[in-house]
Structure formats: C-alpha cells, structure tokens
Enzyme design. Sequence first.
Site, PDB file in Angstrom:
ATOM      1  N   ALA A   1       0.858  -1.179   0.000  1.00 51.44           N
ATOM      2  CA  ALA A   1       0.000   0.000   0.000  1.00 51.44           C
ATOM      3  C   ALA A   1       0.893   1.227   0.000  1.00 51.44           C
ATOM      4  CB  ALA A   1      -0.918   0.006   1.218  1.00 51.44           C
TER       5      ALA A   1
ATOM      6  N   GLU B   1       0.814   5.547   1.170  1.00 51.54           N
ATOM      7  CA  GLU B   1       0.083   6.483   2.024  1.00 51.54           C
ATOM      8  C   GLU B   1      -0.202   7.840   1.412  1.00 51.54           C
ATOM      9  OE1 GLU B   1       4.545   6.994   3.204  1.00 51.54           O
ATOM     10  OE2 GLU B   1       3.214   5.366   2.602  1.00 51.54           O
TER      11      GLU B   1
ATOM     12  N   HIS C   1      -1.413   1.092   9.273  1.00 47.68           N
ATOM     13  CA  HIS C   1      -0.088   1.593   8.899  1.00 47.68           C
ATOM     14  C   HIS C   1      -0.201   2.844   8.034  1.00 47.68           C
ATOM     15  CE1 HIS C   1       4.254   0.855   7.811  1.00 47.68           C
ATOM     16  NE2 HIS C   1       3.884   1.561   6.753  1.00 47.68           N
ATOM     17  N   GLU C   2      -0.995   2.748   6.972  1.00 47.22           N
ATOM     18  CA  GLU C   2      -1.075   3.863   6.017  1.00 47.22           C
ATOM     19  C   GLU C   2      -1.745   5.093   6.620  1.00 47.22           C
ATOM     20  OE1 GLU C   2       0.816   3.490   3.653  1.00 47.22           O
ATOM     21  OE2 GLU C   2       0.976   1.311   3.695  1.00 47.22           O
TER      22      GLU C   2
END
Length: 936
Positions: free
Chosen positions: A333, A335, A368-369
């Site tokens: 992914a 961000e 996380h992102e």
Amino acid sequence: MWLAAAAAAPLSLARRLPCSRRLRFLGPPSPPPPPPFVLLLRRLSFCLGRRLHSLGPAAAMPEKRPFERLPADVSPINYSLCLKPDLLDFTFEGKLEAAAQVRQATNQIVMNCADIDIITASYAPEGDEEIHATGFNYQNEDEKVTLSFPSTLQTGTGTLKIDFVGELNDKMKGFYRSKYTTPSGEVRYAAVTQFEATDARRAFPCWDEPAIKATFDISLVVPKDRVALSNMNVIDRKPYPDDENLVEVKFARTPVMSTYLVAFVVGEYDFVETRSKDGVCVRVYTPVGKAEQGKFALEVAAKTLPFYKDYFNVPYPLPKIDLIAIADFAAGAMENWGLVTYRETALLIDPKNSCSSSRQWVALVVGHELAHQWFGNLVTMEWWTHLWLNEGFASWIEYLCVDHCFPEYDIWTQFVSADYTRAQELDALDNSHPIEVSVGHPSEVDEIFDAISYSKGASVIRMLHDYIGDKDFKKGMNIYLTKFQQKNAATEDLWESLENASGKPIAAVMSTWTKQMGFPLIYVEAEQVEDDRVLKLSQRKFSASGPYSGEDCPQWMVPITISTSDEPNEAKLKILMEKPEMTVVLKNVKPDQWVKLNLGTVGFYRTQYSSAMLESLLPGIRDLSLPPVDRLGLQNDLFSLARAGIISTVDVLKVMEAFVNEPNYTVWSDLSCNLGILSTLLSHTDFYEEIQLFVKDVFSPIGERLGWDPKPGEGHLDALLRGLVLGKLGKSGHKPTLEEARRRFKDHVDGKQILSADLRSPVYLTVLKHGDSTTLDIMLKLHKEADMQEEKNRIERVLGATSPPELIQKVLTFALSEEVRPQDTVSVIGGVAGGSKQGRKAAWKFIKDNWEELYNRYQGGFLISRLIKLSVEGFAIDKMAGEVKAFFESHPAPSAERTIQQCCENILLNAAWLKRDAESIHQYLLERKASQPPTV
C-alpha cells in the site's frame, strides 16, 4: 508505504519479509507458512572484522554512486498541474504552471525529470515578460533536466510553464497503467500512480525531494464515464471543450506537501462511504461490483482516524480520505495524502471467502497507512536517510491501532514473531546496515525499504515507548507533530521532543540503536546470596557467524527489564545498562524461583542464560507459567544461538519438545517457522525424512486437540492456529491429515462441500505436496476460475509445493504467464524455491535463464531484491555463494546489491551450520526414533 510480504513457503530459510510494513509480501501469507500477515515480505553483524570466505571484507557496502541534491536557487511554491491520460495509447499530456521562488539569480533551472519529453518551457517573472527556455539538457543517469534560459532569472517570484508528454508505463511506478477485467470480461486499463520514493518525476517535471514542499492544484482530463481521484476533494467537473467524451475534473488545493505523496487515479470503481466521528468523509473504492468487499476496511478506517487524532492530539487535516484497491501494484500500500492506494489483497475482504489472516492483514495495512497521514505526510522526513522514521514508526503504531480495534487478535505477541525476530535475523549479518543510512542517488533508496527500516525501526520504537511510558510518549509525539507540521524533520528532532516530554536521555540511548548496525547479546548468570539473587550481566555484539571476538565491539545503552516466577507479568526491576558489564541485586528472590530478562520480549537484544538459569526456566514452558510472548522469545533466542554456533542445535530440539502443551497461536507460528528453517537446511542431507518425523511428533498432539472444524466459542486466533498446524502436518506427510485433506479437497472441487477460507491454504498445500499432474491441473483450473485476487494469491503461493521436476517447471512457466499479475510472479517463483531442494535449484536456473525479462519487469525496484532473496537464500553449499556472487557481477542489479551480499553471507552461514551440527542432529533424531513408537 507497506511492502507486501514475501510469500515464502514454509520450508524456506528466508524467514519472512516486510512489508511494509508493511515490506510490511504479496498479500497475507497463508497460515501454513510463517505468520500470516508477514512479509514481506515478511521482511547480520557489523564487527566480525574477518573475511567470510570469498565474499570480501565484512560489512562491505555497495559502492556509492556520485550524487548531488537539487540546487536551492529555485524552488516551488505551488504546482498547478493538468494531466490528460490516454487509456488506449498509454500516453499522457501534461501542462504545468508552477509558482516558483528564485532565491539566487541564475540562467538555468534544474529539476527532476525521467521518461518525460518536454515540448516547451518558459519562465515569467512576476509583472515581467515571459522568457522561453532555449535548451533542455536531460541528465538521464541522475533523472534530472536543466532548463537553460537566454537571460538571467532575477530573484523574486514568477511562473514556470512546461508542456510535456509521457508514457503510461507498465512498470508499476510513476504514472502507470493497471490492467483489470470488467464484470463482462473485457480487459481495460486504469491510470494510477506510485511515486515513493523518487517517481513523481515520471509523471511531471518537479523538485522531487521530500524537503522541497509545495501546494498542488491538480486537474485531470478523463473519459466522462471514468472515476477521477486525487489527494483532495473535487471542486469542479465540466465538459472538456475539445472532446465531448471527456471531462475536466478539478481538485481543491492541497496543504503544503512533498511530491512523493501526490496521487491520481483514473478508472472504473464502485465505493462505500461513511463519516468518522470527527466528520471526515471516508470512502473505500473497489473494483466494479465488489463494493461489499470494501466494508471491512471502511469500518477499520473509520475507527482508526479518531484513534490517531486522540493519540497525537492533532486533527486529521484534510476533508476526506479515500482508500482504493489497485489491480497492478508493487507494494502492499502507499500512504498518498488523502488518497491511499492498496493492492486488492490489502484492502478487500469478502465476508464469505476471506480467511482470518486476510482480515488481520487488511487491518494492519490500513492502520499503517493512516498513521502516515500524520507521521510522514503532515511531518515529513528531511531526506531518505530518515526513511526509517516514517516506516519504523508506522510499523509500530499500526499494531497499537489494531490492538485498539481488535483486542482479540493478541497482536503484540504476533509483532514479536512478525517484526522483532525477523529484524534480528537480518541485523545479525555482517551485511546488515544501520537504521539510519546515508542515501544519495535514487538507485540507493529502494535498498533501504527492508526489514531494518521497517521492522527493526518498529522494534526500537516499541522499546523506546516502553522505556519512556505511554503518557510521556504521547506528550512527546504531540510536541513533535505540532512543532514540525507541514515541515520536514530529522531523527534528532523526534528525540528532542521525546526528551523534553520525558526528561530521559533519549538521544544518547537511541543513537546507539539507530546509528550503528546490529544489537547486543546479553549473557547472564546468577548466584543466590541469602535471600537475594545476584545477576552478572555482560553485553557483546550478537553475530550470526558465532561469538564475537574483535577488539572494538560496539556497545549499546540497553533498557533491561527483569521478571521472576513470583510475578511473571510484572517487571521486578528496570535498569539501563550503559556499560559492557554490570552486577544487579534482586531483593527477596527465593532459590526455587526463576529469573528472566526481557519481560515481554520488548528489548531489542538476545539473551544467553547460564545453564542453571536456563534449566530453571524450562518448566515455565511446560506449565505455561511463563507468559506466551516470553515463551516465544526464549525459544527464538535459543534457536538463533544454535544457528550462530554458540549452543548445540540438539539442545534446542529438546527445548522444542517442551512445547507439547502450548496453546498460543503465535508461539506455534514462530516454532513452526524455525522448524521450517531447520527442515530446509536438512534438505541438503540424506536424513530429511527424519526431521519430518520430528515435526509430526511435535505438531500431532495440538493437531488432534484442534481437529478440522471450528468448535463453539472459538475465535480469530483458533482459526489461524488450525490452519498453521494442519498445513504443517499435511506438508510433513502426516497420514491422517493427508487423507482428510484429500477427501475435503475432492468435495470442494466437486461442489459438494466448499472449503472454509481458513482451511483452503493448508488443504491446497497438502494435496499439492503429495499430488500429481492431475492435482496441479485442478489447482490451475481453480486459479483461472477464481474471481477474488485473495484466492488467486492463495493458490499461487502454494503451487511451489509440488514435487515432480516436470511439474516444478510447469509452475515456473506459469509464474511468467498472463495468468499471474506482475507483482505476484515473485511469490510463485519464491514458493518453488522454498518448496523443496529440487525446487530451489530449478527456481535459481529459471531466474538465470529469464533474468533479462524479470529485471526489465521490475526495473530494479524492491521486488527484484525480494525475488533474489526468496530464490537463493535457502542454499547451504559454499560454492553456491560464489555462483550467486559471480552471476550478479555479470548481471548487475544496483538496487539489490546489499540483498545479494546478505544472501551470499546466509548461504555460507547455512553451510557452516550444516557442517557443524548435521551429524549430532542426525544421531539425536535416530536415538529419539528408536526410543519411540512409530508415528503415522
């Protein structure tokens, strides 16, 4: 950015990769391999001072290429950018009008630019006439362009205009095309972006450095039946004058931000939406017809934004956040501020067909992102040297967030197996690197998206959080984010903020962990003195190749916690070890009580106990009085000491047998992984079957207790454990497991009884490992018919378990076919290499034979490093290290240089381990077999 975890097969010596966080492997590895969400993949020592056979000096770093950052004489204030992608010809046209500041008079402007052709360029000083550029000098090697002007540009502000064209490439970086299939079966393409680390320059000429921030006004000219997204909300959508089939979509101005966080997407998508309790519009964009699969991520995101707002005490600064699933995507992914891009497997959950590990993986990656929206986007690292600060922090706090949203996941125990231990594996090599790495040329950036930046970074922040305490840690984070919002910061700035909040010597302590490679081994011995226990502690650098014997060994400032059997979950004493040796007195500890260092396995070090101390701890494994994370840490330390030749591997096998009553999923997961590493090592011997008997003996009791079907009251972790254990038993040839797997597989294929999502990986793995060409053909048919990318990936990751040589070749050929998405080829080849000794040889030959195509496909990005690591690290013959080294000397892969050195070092370490312990292991397994009844 979350690196997709490497889908290593369970027997792979390459433990796990981030994946990245994170690193951090390509969708969640399924239960039979090591922990289900790790990289990747999911994914070493500094001061040996001696040569490792033919590999040259210890810690030889890749040669640095000459590099200069952009000159500071001209910088952007605002980019007004309009892009018009052509989704049929795979090109795009762009118009840039950048408000710029000339800080020092000059007759040229140097910008970053790669794979873009500039048509015209001019500069108009504010209130003065336009000056047209008379030359464009492309420095392709450094990805720069110099615009030359016929007269001097004076200090002040002005407007830089550039018209340009580029290609929608198929390399999964920059502004690129992503192939998808419509519900009716038609193949189409979306236009999407991936700019971190240094690929915004492939979409538009820019000052592509994290510290050169500006605002962005973005417009996209797109087909009117397509969705157009960017970082900010849409403020205008109107017909495009030159073509009635197109519309121009304008987005609101962004805050001040770095170029690597800019994003735009043009394609066909459905979405689900909600509002967080803070009023932020949250949307999850899915492939058409799959909106239902976005609901789980939407729920996680809506819980996560308020959690971070409260934790940092800083509001989310944008009006909306979009999370979107991209078909072809290299990382896990990314961000991008306000428009977070994901692999489909990192975002989409089918309520009926997604397994438990996939839900956990999605929760972690979303956590996380979204952490990056503050830590990375609002405050950004000054240069890539401080990348770890972004990724290490997000890789730590994602667990904090998931623990808040899903306490039933026991996620912090999983952190130890997923991040902490794999970082220690890499960091014990001579060819590791410090957390903070001086980065220059763009080709060097991809190298540090690894388990050190992500997992060691997360581990030392976890240790720091424990050392400071949550209250002062939160206070320090607020000071940091408030002081540096919309600016750039370095590692030292965070230390200063945390020091101000806590009053502790944070900079002094943490510089020993971030500026030097490796970590300590704490040796401890105890003596009973009346009612007290006196401990003698000493620290030496832990090296994967054995006891450190150099003179100038680095030292660490080590926060140490000590617990006893009186209160196993509480620290009896906390100290900061600042010297090579120290003596500690524990008051009122009875002779029959055990003493353990590193409560919760939080400190980033390994512990070696005296024989007497270790002996007293072992009953705590059997009777479960040691907490799960401490049982895991103890076993993992012993296994690593054996790999390094400090203790005997046989002693570790005896300890492993003590886990017969173990109920904890993560403890079993780590145990399984270590037995997988040992199995791969012993595949180079003629007694491989003996270690499989040992595996069956260790896993049979827990397999019988669990059974095949969920029981009332079971939860998430039971589902993960069942998949892990059945996969391990099935692959090792446990007869009852194999027979039941074949029965259930037949019913699944015939449509009589569809396998639950949590059982598919272990069943697929088992039938393939012990199957024939018919089994493989059925699996490939299931792959072709699968509508969910999660199911396709699940199948891809186990195909390498097949055994016959001709079927191994068939799987390798399949890996490069149109049936496998480009980013997933790595996990198919890696699965073959990890599946068997024959598979490892075949995969390495396949890579050599197809190197040009593979290297061109990944353009030197981190996926090429992952491919190399998964494919060669399981070898255990000295000459293979030389062969691997020689191949890459004649076929350079600059972004994978350090990975190649690490792999060669690991091959030599494996060979040394085999020579040292193979005979004693064989003798132990034979004696054990002779003293026990036969196992099925």
